[in-house]
Design an enzyme around this catalytic site. Structure first.
Site, PDB file in Angstrom:
ATOM      1  N   PRO A  49       0.841  -1.199   0.000  1.00  0.00           N
ATOM      2  CG  PRO A  49      -0.624  -1.524   1.755  1.00  0.00           C
ATOM      3  CD  PRO A  49       0.679  -1.981   1.230  1.00  0.00           C
ATOM      4  CG  PHE A  50       2.698   4.775  -2.504  1.00  0.00           C
ATOM      5  CD1 PHE A  50       4.054   4.729  -2.211  1.00  0.00           C
ATOM      6  CD2 PHE A  50       2.169   5.964  -3.019  1.00  0.00           C
ATOM      7  CE1 PHE A  50       4.872   5.841  -2.432  1.00  0.00           C
ATOM      8  CE2 PHE A  50       2.987   7.069  -3.226  1.00  0.00           C
ATOM      9  CZ  PHE A  50       4.343   7.007  -2.932  1.00  0.00           C
ATOM     10  CB  SER A  97       4.996  14.482   6.450  1.00  0.00           C
ATOM     11  OG  SER A  97       4.159  13.685   7.277  1.00  0.00           O
ATOM     12  CB  ALA A 105       1.102   9.701  12.088  1.00  0.00           C
ATOM     13  CD  GLU A 113       5.958   0.120  10.577  1.00  0.00           C
ATOM     14  OE1 GLU A 113       6.764  -0.645  10.054  1.00  0.00           O
ATOM     15  OE2 GLU A 113       6.256   0.912  11.492  1.00  0.00           O
ATOM     16  CG  LEU A 169      -1.488  -6.759   9.890  1.00  0.00           C
ATOM     17  CD1 LEU A 169      -2.201  -6.404  11.183  1.00  0.00           C
ATOM     18  CD2 LEU A 169      -1.085  -8.218   9.893  1.00  0.00           C
ATOM     19  N   GLY A 170      -2.895  -5.434   5.600  1.00  0.00           N
ATOM     20  CA  GLY A 170      -3.938  -5.169   4.630  1.00  0.00           C
ATOM     21  C   GLY A 170      -3.962  -3.695   4.273  1.00  0.00           C
ATOM     22  CB  VAL A 171      -5.508  -1.832   1.625  1.00  0.00           C
ATOM     23  CG1 VAL A 171      -5.502  -0.377   1.171  1.00  0.00           C
ATOM     24  CG2 VAL A 171      -4.564  -2.664   0.786  1.00  0.00           C
ATOM     25  CE1 TYR A 181      10.338  14.524  14.882  1.00  0.00           C
ATOM     26  CE2 TYR A 181      12.150  14.962  13.398  1.00  0.00           C
ATOM     27  CZ  TYR A 181      10.848  14.554  13.607  1.00  0.00           C
ATOM     28  OH  TYR A 181      10.074  14.173  12.564  1.00  0.00           O
TER      29      TYR A 181
END
Ligand SMILES: Cc1cc2nc3c(=O)[nH]c(=O)nc-3n(C[C@H](O)[C@H](O)[C@H](O)COP(=O)(O)OP(=O)(O)OC[C@H]3O[C@@H](n4cnc5c(N)ncnc54)[C@H](O)[C@@H]3O)c2cc1C
Lengths: 704, 625
Positions: free
Chosen positions: B187-188, B257, B271, B321, B324-326, B531
């Site tokens: 997935p992207f 982002s 996130a 991540e 597992l799926g979309v 950070y």
């Protein structure tokens, strides 16, 4: 005490006058102290002129230093002038001390860690003390512990030191690379530095500060044992010079341990280095002692808890050509009671001390050890993440790593000890005394022996300089040694003979131990290879095991570095020389082991303390030696006996039951047999003779 | 399954062009925006999208030279070699492709589209993209498994096909097809991953398909009674907030982002947004998640504020991540837009003082929407990024003039640091909070340094990501990494990590002193998020700087863990940090994840290999085949 208050008064009094800056105020103080110190007043004027005529601070010329290898501090001082040196050498920028000593104690007092431990103790059932009582206990501990560092007192010490050291010593050789190294280490601000010198004399306490003072390096805070505090005034003076005091044993005292750990933590956050002796106490025998771990543990914990990014440990080797405590040490080792450290004792001692020539001191630092690098593969700091930071508990890994680290430091220290002429001569003399029984020696023959031994030692030395040097032992070296050790030796230059001083002939035991003290400076260099050779006489398979066994048996006696050396390149002739140096240890251990066996004369099988056991063994050994077959009197050293007993305990030949030390004869028999099987025949026969002449049936042939 | 090097391309041009045209392929952000060094040697930010766009940054060049020892004559521009289809041979699954076409799903096999979706934004990935040296080694099978924490150019491959489903149902269909024909799906979302989560495994023998969610970008409904909105997974943060604002709402989720990252990506990585103090992190915002797995759709049957129904299945999807799926649809909490938005800033004599203040603010739970503390290095860096001469510093000085003599003078410019603040809420509340925060700052030696400085700090946030590309042009590699830690470890952790990084640089022969700085970006009751920014100049270095960089970052992560920090606060594990997962959540934890994965995706269709799931899954498949 009275000295300190007097100085405070003077400081106060001098303020409103023309003395504008700290330095000149310090001058006034020093002048006063100069008078107080009872030094010859006629020279005061001279010094005053010296001071006023050159007010410019003495600054180190670093460019000069980079080219030469070592420098004679005594020589240096001569060119500067004592008084000017004491007054102007250190400026406050060279010697940062951000937290004053009282503030330090306050911080410890108020730290989370302390309130945490108090709280923990309070909820315990067996805790009788109230919160207020515990708090005042903490305060008391801190008062007992805390240093009172003050640069003016350092100046005072400096002045006294410079006067006395100039009288006592011909040279104080400073390895200049060490100075450069220290300087570069101090530039890394976040990383605390710990100096870990060898401990052979009280002089150690002051020497590093003395050197640091001269080269403009930050002066160390020095951890010392509480026994010093008994000496009126001296303890206080040392405190002012940056010493702090730690009890010898406190494993069971939770409160003390916490205060101690917190104090070390705060010290490591000071810009000054920490200095302590990993051997824990002065080595009476002159040989490196098996290290103590408590302080190092506390320091390493500060790193393991993530409170500093790293700690740099600098092993320091200080070698004395003649140790001030020489005869005292010998007596102690023979079991004569240790005199309590008192001020009057010290003063009395110093009167005689100050008139003699004590030859040279060598000062050298080893490659610094980064605690971070050392721990990298050994300890996972993350295991402490799941408990609060104040509840830091060391892990098995951690303690093991601290032990390894301590051993590594000692191993490095050994390589830093100077192979000085007198150590070589003492080795040869000791050998002759033992084997020939005479007390006068032809100089030529001695020099020859010394030269042989020296070149062998230089050959195997770990220090590059030594290996490359073209030093030789000649008659003039011998003459110089005799001059410094007039208390023991006497030279008849016409006849070319060296005599043992008349006064010692009646007390050979002490004489042997005095000489052994210096032989021991270098015995560690050769011991591993001798033990290795003993083991390798056996068949291939057995030899490794045998070497392991010997390493364990002598683990308290010789600190053998973990890194495997190649001992095979030692030639037969050199091996002979080295064996002679180590022989008394072999005989001594065999003797102790024999006496631990069940059929030996007077040994009981259970003891209240190891010390008691050692004492009784020492008594028995005296009897055996009295028969006169063996002249290696140094084996009477309580240090040797106790090292052997400790090792037997580690090998489980002695166990603790209900607080009693019990000898397990079966295991002792086994150890004894294995050891005997490794000894050269020469020694075995000697042992048989010894037993035959005493009423001890030591080595019945069936047993070998 | 068949392999061929020339697929017949009939891609959906419209879709791919639209998306690609605006964004860089081998760097950060929009094509029209970037830092350049102009002919007269000044640093400039070109374009018109951001506050500092079109400005000349007069003191930045000298800062670059001073801090990083940059030599402006030493240039390392990206390779501009034209990329052809031959460079990247395709592993093709003809029957899958045929089905996709039959079902009329938008797709593309053009090399540009495939390259764009083959990477995220770690330094290693971007530097690969700059040199164009991705490679697929097809058909090597599972046996050549290699450590992928560092992938040399020859070891990284790109996807073989891109598909653009338009809806949940299309996703369902594609996933079923993939299972039928045994092709891999990655997935992207926005492609902003910084954990190598998007990278393809080099030993993957099957065809790899990138499932691009960008065409699923609608807000399906807004429920203003219960303050919830249902959003398709491909919606980017920026679009989402803009559209919700038109209705008077916001989610308040603002990762740095947010211009490019997507709702699905946020859920898939757990996130964290800058304003989490008011709105919460993604796991606090999520009410409902719909996920298509190989075994069917996994979701809850209600949209309730809390539920006790055994372990929460959302928690498996959050941070999955892409393994597992979309994720197709997400219901998020929304809130009305705040009445007031106000910036602020504080100056502290030292980082330690600043941390102590943040700790106190956390104790009192009087957090502004955002409160960030930057260390001295970053403070000076931010000063260098000012556009007109001395404006930043001047405004700073003006604002605290009355304290200037008494206080600033005693601040050590080598130590002092700044804290930026963002307040949101009703006017009254904001005022009260401001007062409280400034009072607490005062207790720790801090002083107010003005609104403008605060605002500046936050607008710079979006621009800073563009700086890495400038560095890469002049032989500087840089990256950020983050962690979380308990309060009493923060200061020690920061110092020790900096120490370690410098030490490693020396050890690995980096010639110029590195830049390593940190900031505390999120505060919690018991700890904070830190950070780190790390850059070094690799001029004069013999070996590959990216390799060196990764060695150092790994060492830094070891150091972080040793000092009580976490594997990651919000960037996730991906493949970059998988070596520390087992230690972090225990081997049993990893096995549990594997068991769940095994059930939901028995054929390992979602085979990105993130979260340390790669090895056993390939074993698993092997035994099944
Ligand atoms: C400059 C910069 C600043 C950043 N700032 C922040 C920040 O402030 N806070 C923060 O949390 N992160 C930040 N990140 C990291 C990154 O933006 C987040 O991880 C983000 O959530 C990724 O979203 P994306 O849509 O870009 O996902 P992608 O990068 O496309 O994918 C990330 C992972 O999620 C999977 N994935 C994506 N969409 C789906 C889906 N619909 N279903 C299943 N799996 C999916 C992918 O397979 C991949 O494993 C930053 C990154 C950069 C480069």
């Amino acid at each position: 005490m009275w000295i300190s208050s007097l100085i405070d008064v003077v400081l106060h009094w001098s303020k409103p006058y023309a003395v504008d800056d700290a330095a000149s105020r310090a001058q006034i103080v020093d002048q006063l102290l100069y008078l107080l110190a009872g030094l010859r007043p006629d020279r005061l004027l001279h010094h005053l002129i010296e001071v006023w005529s050159s007010k410019r601070a003495v600054s180190m010329d670093w460019t000069g230093i980079t080219t030469c290898q070592r420098q004679d501090l005594i020589e240096e001082l001569r060119s500067v002038g004592d008084f000017r040196w004491t007054v102007t050498t250190q400026s406050s920028s060279q010697n940062p001390s951000t937290i004053d000593s009282e503030e330090l104690k306050k911080r410890v007092m108020q730290s989370q860690r302390i309130s945490d431990v108090i709280w923990m103790l309070l909820v315990r059932k067996d805790e009788k003390r109230s919160e207020a009582e515990l708090q005042s206990e903490v305060r008391r501990i801190l008062e007992e512990m805390g240093h009172k560092y003050s640069i003016n007192y350092i100046r005072l010490m400096g002045l006294i030191l410079i006067k006395t050291s100039r009288r006592m010593y011909e040279h104080i050789w400073i390895d200049l690379r060490s100075v450069r190294l220290l300087k570069s280490l101090f530039e890394e601000k976040d990383v605390p530095v710990i100096l870990m010198p060898t401990h052979r004399s009280y002089i150690d306490f002051l020497l590093i500060s003395f050197v640091a003072f001269h080269y403009g390096l930050p002066l160390p805070l020095i951890a010392s044992g509480v026994d010093f505090m008994g000496m009126t005034g001296v303890g206080e003076v040392l405190r002012k010079a940056g010493a702090f005091f730690i009890r010898r044993t406190f494993a069971d005292d939770e409160l003390y341990r916490t205060v101690f750990a917190a104090y070390i933590y705060h010290i490591l956050h000071q810009p000054q280095p920490l200095e302590f002796f990993v051997e824990g106490t002065r080595s009476r025998s002159g040989k490196s002692l098996y290290p103590k771990f408590g302080l190092l543990q506390a320091a390493v914990e500060v790193y393991l808890a993530g409170r500093v990014p790293d700690i740099m440990i600098v092993p320091v080797g200080i070698t004395y050509e003649r140790t001030v405590e020489e005869s005292l040490f010998a007596k102690e080792l023979l079991g004569l009671p240790k005199p309590r450290e008192t001020t009057s004792g010290l003063l009395k001692a110093s009167q005689t001390v100050l008139t003699d020539n004590y030859g040279s001191i060598w000062f050298r630092c080893g490659a610094p050890i980064s605690v971070r690098d050392f721990m990298k593969k050994r300890v996972d700091r993350a295991v402490h993440n799941t408990s609060p930071r104040n509840r830091f508990k060391s892990t098995v890994d951690g303690s093991g790593a601290v032990r390894d680290l301590a051993l590594q430091v000692v191993a490095q220290q050994q390589d830093l000890i100077e192979i000085h002429d007198w150590a070589v001569l003492a080795s040869v003399l000791l050998n002759r005394l033992r084997t020939t029984g005479t007390t006068s020696f032809p100089v030529d023959e001695l020099v020859g022996g010394c030269q042989k031994l020296l070149s062998a030692l230089l050959l195997i030395s770990q220090t590059k300089d030594d290996r490359n040097s073209d030093r030789r032992f000649e008659a003039k070296n011998l003459i110089r040694c005799t001059k410094i050790h007039l208390n023991i030796l006497q030279l008849d230059s016409k006849q070319g003979t060296l005599w043992i001083q008349q006064s010692h002939l009646s007390d050979m035991r002490t004489l042997h131990l005095r000489l052994a003290h210096y032989r021991n400076h270098i015995v560690n260099l050769v011991a591993p290879s001798v033990l290795f050779r003993l083991a390798s006489e056996k068949s291939q398979v057995e030899s490794l095991n045998s070497f392991e066994f010997l390493k364990q048996l002598f683990s308290r006696e010789f600190v053998i570095p973990e890194i495997s050396h190649d001992y095979t390149n030692v030639s037969g002739e050199i091996h002979e020389l080295f064996s002679d140096m180590v022989e008394p240890f072999l005989v001594g251990y065999a003797m102790v082991l024999r006496l631990l066996q069940s059929d030996a004369v007077s040994v009981q099988t259970s003891f209240a303390s190891l010390r008691e056991l050692v004492k009784s063994l020492q008594g028995d050994m005296k009897k055996v030696l009295d028969a006169g077959v063996y002249c290696g009197f140094e084996i009477l050293s309580s240090d040797l006996i106790s090292n052997c007993v400790q090792a037997v305990k580690c090998l489980e030949g002695i166990s603790v039951q209900n607080g009693q030390f019990q000898i397990d004869s079966r295991i002792v028999d086994r150890i004894n047999l294995q050891f005997l099987s490794l000894l050269p025949l020469k020694i075995v026969f000697q042992l048989a003779d010894m037993s035959a002449s005493s009423d001890l049936h030591v080595y019945a042939s069936g047993k070998i | 399954m068949s392999s061929s090097s020339s697929p017949e391309p009939t891609p959906d041009d419209r879709l791919s062009k639209l998306q690609r045209s605006q964004l860089k392929q081998n760097g950060w952000g929009y094509r029209d925006s970037k830092f350049i060094i102009s002919k007269d040697g000044q640093v400039e930010f070109v374009g018109g999208r951001y506050g500092i766009s079109g400005h000349v940054l007069t003191s930045f060049r000298s800062w670059m030279i001073k801090a990083l020892n940059i030599d402006l004559n030493f240039r390392t521009p990206p390779k501009t070699r034209a990329i052809t289809e031959e460079d990247y041979p395709v592993v093709q699954n003809a029957s899958f492709l045929a089905s996709v076409r039959k079902e009329n799903v938008a797709w593309s096999a053009s090399v540009e589209d495939r390259l764009f979706r083959a990477h995220g934004h770690t330094l290693a990935e971007i530097s690969l993209a700059r040199t164009g040296t991705f490679l697929r080694i097809p058909g090597t099978g599972f046996c050549t498994l290699r450590a992928f924490t560092y992938l040399s150019p020859t070891e990284v491959c790109i996807v073989d096909l891109v598909v653009w489903p338009r809806s949940h149902d299309e996703v369902l269909m594609i996933v079923q097809l993939a299972n039928k024909h045994n092709v891999v799906i990655i997935p992207f979302g926005g492609g902003t991953s910084v954990s190598k989560a998007l990278q393809c495994l080099p030993y993957e023998a099957r065809m790899i398909v990138s499932l691009d969610t960008s065409q699923m970008n609608c807000i399906l409904w807004v429920d203003d009674k219960n303050w919830m909105a249902c959003i398709e997974a491909g919606k980017t943060g920026q679009d989402l907030e803009n559209e919700l604002a038109q209705k008077g709402f916001c989610t308040g989720h603002e990762p740095d982002s947010m211009e490019f990252s997507t709702v699905g990506g946020w859920v898939a990585t757990r996130a964290s947004g800058m304003k989490k103090n008011i709105y919460g992190n993604i796991e606090d915002l999520v009410i409902h998640i719909r996920t298509v797995t190989s075994n069917g759709v996994i979701e809850k049957n209600c949209q309730v504020p809390r539920i006790s129904a055994g372990p929460d299945i959302h928690q498996f999807i959050l941070g999955s991540e892409g393994t597992l799926g979309v994720i197709t649809q997400v219901v998020l909490k929304i809130r009305p837009l705040p009445e007031v938005k106000k910036y602020g800033s504080l100056l502290f004599p030292s980082f330690e003082d600043g941390v102590a203040c943040l700790r106190q603010v956390s104790k009192g739970r009087c957090w502004p929407a955002s409160i960030r503390l930057v260390d001295n290095e970053q403070f000076r860096f931010a000063q260098a990024l000012k556009s007109e001469p001395s404006s930043y510093f001047q405004s700073l000085m003006n604002n605290c003039k009355k304290f200037y003599v008494t206080k600033v003078r005693s601040f050590d410019p080598e130590k002092m640091c700044v804290c930026t603040l963002l307040f949101e809420g009703s006017k009254d509340n904001v005022e009260k909070l401001e007062e409280e925060v400034y009072r607490m700052a005062g207790l720790h030696g801090g002083m107010a340094a003005g609104e403008a400085n605060g605002q500046r700090g936050y607008t710079l946030t979006f621009v800073i990501a563009y700086l890495r590309d400038l560095g890469l042009d002049y032989g500087v590699v840089s990256e950020s990494f983050e962690t979380s830690a308990p309060w009493d470890r923060i200061v020690d952790l920061c110092r020790n990590v900096k120490f370690r990084v410098k030490k490693e640089c020396l050890r690995l022969g980096v010639k110029h002193p590195p830049l390593i700085s940190c900031r505390v970006t999120q505060s919690y009751d018991t700890g904070a998020c830190v950070y780190f920014y790390f850059a070094f100049n690799y001029r004069g270095l013999k070996c590959d700087p990216v390799h060196i960089y990764e060695d150092i970052e790994n060492a830094a992560r070891d150091e972080i863990l040793a000092n009580g920090g976490s594997i990651s606060h919000h960037h996730g594990v991906g493949k970059l940090r998988s070596q520390w997962l087992s230690k972090t959540i225990s081997p049993q934890g990893v096995e549990t994840l594997r068991a769940v994965k095994c059930h939901l995706d028995p054929l390992n269709i979602f085979a990105a290999g993130n979260l340390d799931l790669a090895v056993s899954q390939s074993d698993n498949i092997k035994s099944k085949i």
